[in-house]
Design an enzyme around this catalytic site. Structure first.
Site, PDB file in Angstrom:
ATOM      1  N   CYS A 172      22.990  13.620 -18.267  1.00 28.52           N
ATOM      2  CA  CYS A 172      21.578  13.330 -17.950  1.00 28.52           C
ATOM      3  C   CYS A 172      20.732  14.580 -17.820  1.00 28.52           C
ATOM      4  O   CYS A 172      19.510  14.488 -17.754  1.00 28.52           O
ATOM      5  CB  CYS A 172      21.489  12.499 -16.678  1.00 28.52           C
ATOM      6  SG  CYS A 172      22.833  11.319 -16.510  1.00 28.52           S
ATOM      7  N   HIS A 225      13.561   6.819 -18.284  1.00 28.32           N
ATOM      8  CA  HIS A 225      14.674   7.778 -18.282  1.00 28.32           C
ATOM      9  C   HIS A 225      15.478   7.685 -19.589  1.00 28.32           C
ATOM     10  O   HIS A 225      16.582   7.159 -19.616  1.00 28.32           O
ATOM     11  CB  HIS A 225      15.563   7.486 -17.065  1.00 28.32           C
ATOM     12  CG  HIS A 225      16.727   8.412 -16.875  1.00 28.32           C
ATOM     13  ND1 HIS A 225      16.761   9.708 -17.348  1.00 28.32           N
ATOM     14  CD2 HIS A 225      17.924   8.221 -16.257  1.00 28.32           C
ATOM     15  CE1 HIS A 225      17.928  10.270 -17.032  1.00 28.32           C
ATOM     16  NE2 HIS A 225      18.644   9.386 -16.381  1.00 28.32           N
TER      17      HIS A 225
END
Lengths: 385, 385
Positions: B83, B333
């Site tokens: 991430c 995201h």
């Protein structure tokens, strides 16, 4: 910019490592390199790998391997440029040390392909090509190379047998490399009658898959006095260039533009020319790639790569020894690790640690790692004092 | 080491981009950044992405995107740290420019998640965790965060409702960001009654997936006079640190050691402290991560992260405005792109281009991007003159 040296190297044998996971393989190479360097702490861990996300269900290889190797908290990242991922990670490490951001960087190239079933690994390898304009039409990675080789033979008048010596040379040199996947000599007869993969590429034109890891420790030359003494192997050139990812988009699919660019820049950085290179670890994923790499780097005229092999110039003792530890063909080609194997092998040569395949008096060595069908090519030149 | 500046920024809206491929998204952000910088050529293209190899059947994103964006032949590579891939690529770009190896670097963060079916994307996201010691037991990425949040609530006496203001703040700020995935305010009632995902994490604690790309152009500060004039946004700190990849191996699973390390180093590099930060784009993948990030970076006492939200200090005008453009929760995201969105948003704030969510007089901005469950954390501080 600080000058960078290779302080330590390590590698695992390449085979089907059913009993070892990705992290165990990477850890073995990492610890071997740290031990060789005589150190136990690093500032950064840079990992080259292509397919762990799909083949091993593991991403985050930077933190994953740093943790496993006892290097928790280090800066860590994973670099991917398909088949040249290993040397792309090395180049990123060189930039980190050269910039002064990090002082001691461990670079690990690792790939564990055996965990993925045969049909899946073929699809995973094809992610190095263009998903929309190549792979979607069913062309595999071997098929792309076969199209290039067929056209090359037609254009320059070569027969399949003229490529044999590339593979024979690699198998001959691998006999003396304990880390190589194959330890069997290859005869012309065996080469010619090998099973066809995708015409004209047969099984003996193609490098084998495998599981393996290779690693190196980088430090600034100006800090070398702080570490245990070693032959001073400096990174005197580190360059990269890309080309179109789809082969069909190239002006000339028989010319590796990115190899030419990165080699030219590397020669300029190092202040040398092709005649100064004592040993060259090139990317013989397929025999055609050996020919094209030799041409693009100025060792042979356009279309004349196979001639160098036929004249015996690529062997130990020849004008430009290549694949001196077995190359991709016989040492094996664990994709994202390959670039680091090439670098480890050149360092062995420059340190005089290459045993029966030692190139006498080797002072300047070069590696060239090819990602995709020539779309991301990374060249390094090393020099020992 | 050369000082580095951000010359241009670009981004795409985050949504389910069914009509655009990975390369089209990346290309749009890249070209927007080049246009904003007023240039058309770069030396390097650094791409942050986590899952394209499996979700989009495409690796080699460096060459792939360089080719598509008209930047053929450029140095190019793909960086992955789960991430935090976006800011890991940015940090690699900073090192390339700082070292003097490359002069103009384009960094692109991109992720296209919609192409992967729901069950597959959950498995792909879990490759950020430990495949052998976490994912193999069926624990998903949300479940790992839920375990941390449950323990945190138990240990420090917080109730679920005390995390609401993190999500409410992000949704409020996203109302004014045309690139955000959501443009709907969130009420406390809606937060409390949202469907449960993994207790105690409900749908309004979790950031949404999405497709998107964000990009920036880096140049050495000493070359700025060669380019069209822009507010001079300097990268005054770039740091990274790792922790164990498996949460269970940590001494204290409620403390983000890697965040603390990278933040401390960043403050030291920039010569500032938490009180000097005007705007902070943190990694609110889950509400619990907002609390932990604020604590590790010195904005709140251990266990007291939610208090900052309850006291109104995280809003525009508060002591430390966070997620000023919507954060992961409401801007969206797209995993490997998120770090670059954070950086683009801080640059907008420092340039005074953040419209209705402008932090008045913002001079120093920070981003923190979290890879895995806190295993690879990257912090940047930016300053405008």
């Amino acid at each position: 910019m600080r000058e960078v040296a290779v302080l330590g190297i390590g590698q695992t044998p390449i085979e089907e490592h059913w009993e070892k996971s990705l992290r165990v393989l990477a850890g073995e190479a990492a610890l071997a390199a740290l031990q060789d360097a005589g150190i136990s702490r690093v500032d950064g861990v840079f990992v080259g790998n292509m397919m762990a996300g799909s083949a091993n269900h593991q991403q985050q290889l930077g933190a994953y391997i740093a943790d496993w190797a006892g290097l928790r908290y280090a800066n860590a990242l994973h670099v991917e440029t398909a088949c040249s991922s290993g040397s792309a990670a090395f180049r990123a490490g060189v930039m980190a040390v050269a910039s002064g951001v990090l002082d001691v960087v461990l670079v690990v190239g690792v790939e564990k392909m055996s965990d993925s079933p045969g049909d899946e690994i073929t699809a995973e390898l094809a992610t190095a090509a263009d998903a929309d304009w190549e792979s979607a039409y069913g062309v595999s990675f071997v098929a792309l190379n076969a199209l290039i080789m067929r056209r090359y033979m037609h254009e320059y008048g070569w027969q399949h047998e003229h490529f044999a010596l590339f593979s024979i040379n690699s198998h001959q040199n691998a006999l003396h490399n304990p880390y190589a996947r194959f330890h069997s000599p290859l005869s012309l007869q065996e080469y010619l009658k090998a099973p066809m993969v995708t015409p004209p590429i047969n099984l003996m034109d193609a490098s084998p898959m495998g599981d393996g890891a290779a690693a190196a420790v980088l430090v600034p030359v100006e800090h070398l006095h702080r570490f245990p003494p070693k032959p001073k192997v400096r990174v005197v050139a580190s360059t990269a260039a890309t080309d179109t990812i789809a082969v069909a988009s190239r002006r000339d699919p028989l010319w590796l533009s990115a190899a030419e660019r990165s080699a030219r820049q590397a020669y300029a950085q190092a202040g040398v020319g092709p005649n100064d290179i004592d040993v060259f670890e090139l990317h013989d994923a397929f025999t055609i790639m050996s020919a094209l790499s030799l041409e693009a780097c100025g060792f042979a005229e356009r279309g004349q790569g196979p001639r160098l092999a036929l004249e015996g110039e690529i062997q130990i003792g020849g004008r430009i020894p290549i694949c001196t530890r077995g190359g991709l063909k016989a040492r094996g080609h664990p994709v994202g690790a390959t670039g680091m194997y090439q670098i480890v092998e050149v360092v062995q040569q420059l340190r005089g640690e290459a045993g029966e395949t030692q190139v006498e008096g080797a002072k300047i060595g070069m590696t060239q790692n090819i990602g995709g069908s020539g779309s991301n090519i990374i060249t390094h030149i090393f020099r020992v004092d």
